[in-house]
Scaffold this motif. Sequence first.
Motif, short mmCIF file in Angstrom:
data_model
loop_
_atom_site.label_atom_id
_atom_site.label_comp_id
_atom_site.label_asym_id
_atom_site.label_seq_id
_atom_site.Cartn_x
_atom_site.Cartn_y
_atom_site.Cartn_z
N ASN A 1 7.13 -13.90 -132.77
CA ASN A 1 6.93 -12.46 -132.56
C ASN A 1 5.87 -11.86 -133.47
OD1 ASN A 1 8.92 -12.51 -130.59
ND2 ASN A 1 10.54 -11.97 -132.03
N ARG A 2 5.33 -12.70 -134.35
CA ARG A 2 4.29 -12.28 -135.30
C ARG A 2 4.72 -11.08 -136.15
NH1 ARG A 2 0.47 -13.14 -130.62
NH2 ARG A 2 -0.34 -15.24 -131.01
N ARG A 3 5.97 -11.14 -136.62
CA ARG A 3 6.49 -10.08 -137.49
C ARG A 3 7.65 -10.64 -138.31
NH1 ARG A 3 7.30 -5.32 -134.70
NH2 ARG A 3 9.20 -4.83 -135.79
N PRO A 4 7.67 -10.34 -139.59
CA PRO A 4 8.75 -10.85 -140.43
C PRO A 4 10.10 -10.26 -140.03
CG PRO A 4 7.25 -9.46 -141.71
CD PRO A 4 6.70 -9.54 -140.33
N ILE A 5 11.14 -11.05 -140.23
CA ILE A 5 12.51 -10.61 -140.03
C ILE A 5 13.19 -10.71 -141.39
CG2 ILE A 5 14.71 -11.02 -138.87
CD1 ILE A 5 13.07 -12.53 -136.68
N HIS A 6 13.59 -9.57 -141.94
CA HIS A 6 14.23 -9.55 -143.25
C HIS A 6 15.75 -9.55 -143.07
CE1 HIS A 6 10.36 -8.94 -145.03
NE2 HIS A 6 10.17 -7.84 -144.33
N LEU A 7 16.42 -10.48 -143.73
CA LEU A 7 17.88 -10.57 -143.70
C LEU A 7 18.40 -9.88 -144.95
CD1 LEU A 7 18.24 -14.32 -142.63
CD2 LEU A 7 18.13 -12.28 -141.17
N ILE A 8 19.16 -8.80 -144.76
CA ILE A 8 19.59 -7.95 -145.87
C ILE A 8 21.12 -7.87 -145.92
CG2 ILE A 8 19.40 -5.67 -146.91
CD1 ILE A 8 16.65 -6.99 -146.56
N PRO A 9 21.75 -8.44 -146.96
CA PRO A 9 23.20 -8.28 -147.10
C PRO A 9 23.52 -6.90 -147.67
CG PRO A 9 22.36 -9.58 -148.92
CD PRO A 9 21.18 -9.28 -148.01
N MET A 10 24.54 -6.24 -147.13
CA MET A 10 24.96 -4.95 -147.67
C MET A 10 26.40 -4.67 -147.25
SD MET A 10 22.89 -2.18 -145.35
CE MET A 10 21.53 -2.41 -146.44
N PRO A 11 27.08 -3.83 -148.00
CA PRO A 11 28.45 -3.48 -147.61
C PRO A 11 28.46 -2.52 -146.43
CG PRO A 11 27.83 -2.32 -149.62
CD PRO A 11 26.67 -3.23 -149.26
N PHE A 12 29.31 -2.78 -145.46
CA PHE A 12 29.50 -1.89 -144.32
C PHE A 12 30.93 -1.36 -144.40
CE2 PHE A 12 25.95 -4.35 -142.73
CZ PHE A 12 25.25 -3.46 -141.92
N PRO A 13 31.11 -0.12 -144.83
CA PRO A 13 32.47 0.43 -144.94
C PRO A 13 33.16 0.57 -143.60
CG PRO A 13 30.85 1.97 -145.84
CD PRO A 13 30.10 0.80 -145.32
N GLU A 14 32.39 0.71 -142.53
CA GLU A 14 32.99 0.77 -141.19
C GLU A 14 33.47 -0.64 -140.84
OE1 GLU A 14 33.33 3.35 -139.02
OE2 GLU A 14 32.59 4.73 -140.55
N ARG A 15 34.75 -0.82 -140.69
CA ARG A 15 35.31 -2.16 -140.47
C ARG A 15 34.98 -2.76 -139.10
NH1 ARG A 15 34.62 -4.72 -144.09
NH2 ARG A 15 34.07 -3.05 -145.42
N HIS A 16 34.45 -1.98 -138.19
CA HIS A 16 34.08 -2.52 -136.87
C HIS A 16 32.59 -2.89 -136.83
CE1 HIS A 16 33.03 1.72 -136.55
NE2 HIS A 16 32.16 1.36 -135.63
N LEU A 17 31.85 -2.59 -137.88
CA LEU A 17 30.42 -2.88 -137.91
C LEU A 17 30.16 -3.96 -138.95
CD1 LEU A 17 27.53 -2.10 -137.01
CD2 LEU A 17 27.52 -0.42 -138.86
N PHE A 18 29.60 -5.09 -138.51
CA PHE A 18 29.34 -6.20 -139.42
C PHE A 18 27.86 -6.51 -139.55
CE2 PHE A 18 33.62 -6.97 -137.79
CZ PHE A 18 34.31 -7.00 -138.98
N GLY A 19 27.05 -6.01 -138.64
CA GLY A 19 25.62 -6.27 -138.70
C GLY A 19 24.88 -5.37 -137.75
N LEU A 20 23.57 -5.25 -138.00
CA LEU A 20 22.73 -4.50 -137.08
C LEU A 20 21.29 -4.96 -137.22
CD1 LEU A 20 21.03 -1.80 -138.53
CD2 LEU A 20 23.39 -1.31 -139.05
N TRP A 21 20.56 -4.76 -136.14
CA TRP A 21 19.14 -5.11 -136.10
C TRP A 21 18.36 -3.82 -135.94
CZ3 TRP A 21 16.67 -6.07 -130.83
CH2 TRP A 21 15.28 -6.20 -130.95
N LEU A 22 17.39 -3.62 -136.81
CA LEU A 22 16.48 -2.49 -136.69
C LEU A 22 15.08 -3.02 -136.49
CD1 LEU A 22 17.80 -0.22 -139.58
CD2 LEU A 22 18.24 0.02 -137.14
N LYS A 23 14.44 -2.60 -135.43
CA LYS A 23 13.06 -3.00 -135.15
C LYS A 23 12.15 -1.90 -135.66
CE LYS A 23 10.01 -4.55 -131.49
NZ LYS A 23 9.90 -4.87 -130.07
#
Length: 156
Positions: free
Chosen positions: A18-40
């Motif tokens: 895709n010719r663009r870096p993908i950064h993997l960022i660990p962080m706390p998600f206080p919402e227990r139904h949300l474990f990850g997200l992708w932002l373009k």
Amino acid sequence: MEHGCGIEELHRYLSVQNRRPIHLIPMPFPERHLFGLWLKMDDFDVIAYEKAASQSHKEHIIAHELAHIAFQHRGSVNFDRGDAGKLFADVEPGVVQSMLMRSRYSDDEEQEAETMASLILARATKRWLEPAWGVPEEAAEVVARIESGVGKPDQG
């Protein structure tokens, strides 16, 4: 791509493809139904994943978000401006809504990403090693906004 690759190879492959870096960022998600997200973003992608998840769960979260990137999912949920403003109070609501539209998907897209994540992990020949974490300079501002928007577990 070679049969039986792992998360690192897929991550690298999609970044190059895709010719663009993908950064993997660990962080706390206080919402227990949300474990990850992708932002373009304009020039790079961010995959934020639950910092406290088990190693195998982190692999699954990342594989799931990488699948959204591989399938070029666009999302399908509409947010009103009030919801967008609550998540990132210091960011223009239209920008937040645009980012979030890419992080919410139809049931079909979710099922497709979940199936692909399971297939990726079933065929992976080696485990993903979580790197020592440092926020990439180009992603620092968006990471700070995510942390501010989702809150931190120790905040009341």
